[in-house]
Write a protein that holds these residues in place. Structure first.
Motif, PDB file in Angstrom:
ATOM      1  N   GLY A  27      -0.193  -4.499  -2.482  1.00 37.89           N
ATOM      2  CA  GLY A  27      -1.330  -3.758  -3.037  1.00 37.89           C
ATOM      3  C   GLY A  27      -2.479  -3.657  -2.059  1.00 37.89           C
ATOM      4  O   GLY A  27      -3.078  -2.593  -1.900  1.00 37.89           O
ATOM      5  N   PHE A  28      -2.797  -4.772  -1.388  1.00 39.86           N
ATOM      6  CA  PHE A  28      -3.866  -4.729  -0.385  1.00 39.86           C
ATOM      7  C   PHE A  28      -3.477  -3.846   0.799  1.00 39.86           C
ATOM      8  O   PHE A  28      -4.306  -3.099   1.327  1.00 39.86           O
ATOM      9  CB  PHE A  28      -4.216  -6.137   0.110  1.00 39.86           C
ATOM     10  N   ALA A  29      -2.211  -3.921   1.209  1.00 34.35           N
ATOM     11  CA  ALA A  29      -1.757  -3.095   2.335  1.00 34.35           C
ATOM     12  C   ALA A  29      -1.790  -1.608   1.961  1.00 34.35           C
ATOM     13  O   ALA A  29      -2.137  -0.771   2.794  1.00 34.35           O
ATOM     14  CB  ALA A  29      -0.354  -3.504   2.752  1.00 34.35           C
ATOM     15  N   ALA A  30      -1.447  -1.284   0.724  1.00 31.05           N
ATOM     16  CA  ALA A  30      -1.480   0.115   0.289  1.00 31.05           C
ATOM     17  C   ALA A  30      -2.905   0.632   0.236  1.00 31.05           C
ATOM     18  O   ALA A  30      -3.159   1.804   0.538  1.00 31.05           O
ATOM     19  CB  ALA A  30      -0.823   0.268  -1.083  1.00 31.05           C
ATOM     20  N   GLY A  31      -3.841  -0.224  -0.119  1.00 29.96           N
ATOM     21  CA  GLY A  31      -5.241   0.191  -0.188  1.00 29.96           C
ATOM     22  C   GLY A  31      -5.843   0.505   1.156  1.00 29.96           C
ATOM     23  O   GLY A  31      -6.753   1.328   1.269  1.00 29.96           O
ATOM     24  N   SER A  32      -5.346  -0.138   2.202  1.00 29.72           N
ATOM     25  CA  SER A  32      -5.896   0.100   3.537  1.00 29.72           C
ATOM     26  C   SER A  32      -5.072   1.098   4.347  1.00 29.72           C
ATOM     27  O   SER A  32      -5.407   1.396   5.489  1.00 29.72           O
ATOM     28  CB  SER A  32      -5.983  -1.227   4.305  1.00 29.72           C
ATOM     29  N   GLU A  33      -4.021   1.630   3.769  1.00 35.53           N
ATOM     30  CA  GLU A  33      -3.141   2.567   4.473  1.00 35.53           C
ATOM     31  C   GLU A  33      -3.729   3.980   4.450  1.00 35.53           C
ATOM     32  O   GLU A  33      -4.242   4.431   3.436  1.00 35.53           O
ATOM     33  CB  GLU A  33      -1.759   2.567   3.809  1.00 35.53           C
ATOM     34  N   THR A  34      -3.663   4.667   5.595  1.00 35.40           N
ATOM     35  CA  THR A  34      -4.174   6.035   5.667  1.00 35.40           C
ATOM     36  C   THR A  34      -3.071   7.077   5.545  1.00 35.40           C
ATOM     37  O   THR A  34      -3.344   8.222   5.219  1.00 35.40           O
ATOM     38  CB  THR A  34      -4.930   6.248   6.986  1.00 35.40           C
TER      39      THR A  34
END
Length: 162
Positions: free
Chosen positions: A117-124
């Motif tokens: 979830g955190f990785a998806a939030g910072s993904e462009t």
């Protein structure tokens, strides 16, 4: 009377194996549907959310959406079957460390979901973010599906101790 090698108790019964095979088949259908959607939309040059075609001309998108719905349903069935398989395994097999193993696996799935979830939030990148969101949702679903089996394993362990 001595028992023959053919009569000895099976480590995993047929019902549990059948549900495990059905679980794998459901997840296989979901993965195949995901790949089919990616293949169907690969040549379009833009993600499906940016389509600017008339509704009558969107045959590829309608097909991809229908396949995606089928894949989501297959994944949901797979999660339910996963939970049922775990409950069957716990009911039919008395392993002393089973509550600990189930608890650690469930905790690992929850931690993996939070990290995804955190990785998806910072993904462009849209496709990478969508993949991480799918991973997060799958891990949360599997963790939730394992909770009844974990509870049953803990109750059986407490009953054995008492």
């Amino acid at each position: 009377m001595p028992r023959s090698a053919l009569d000895r108790a099976r480590s995993v019964d047929r019902t549990t194996v059948s549900f495990a095979v059905l679980t794998l088949a459901a997840f296989g259908l979901a993965a195949t549907a995901r790949a089919a959607v990616a293949w169907a939309t690969a040549g379009l040059g833009a993600p499906a959310r940016y389509a600017a075609t008339a509704p009558g001309d969107a045959d590829v998108f309608e097909t991809a959406n229908a396949i995606a719905v089928f894949g989501a349903c297959s994944a949901g069935v797979g999660v339910i079957l996963f939970g049922v398989t775990l409950v069957l395994a716990v009911r039919r097999h008395a392993a002393r460390r089973l509550p600990s193993v189930l608890g650690l696996c469930t905790l690992a799935m929850v931690v993996g979901a939070v990290v995804a979830g955190f990785a998806a939030g910072s993904e462009t990148d849209y496709d990478a973010a969508a993949g991480l969101v799918i991973l997060r949702t799958a891990l949360v679903g599997l963790a939730a599906a394992s909770l009844p089996a974990l509870g049953l394993a803990v109750l059986r362990a407490r009953a054995r101790r008492a």
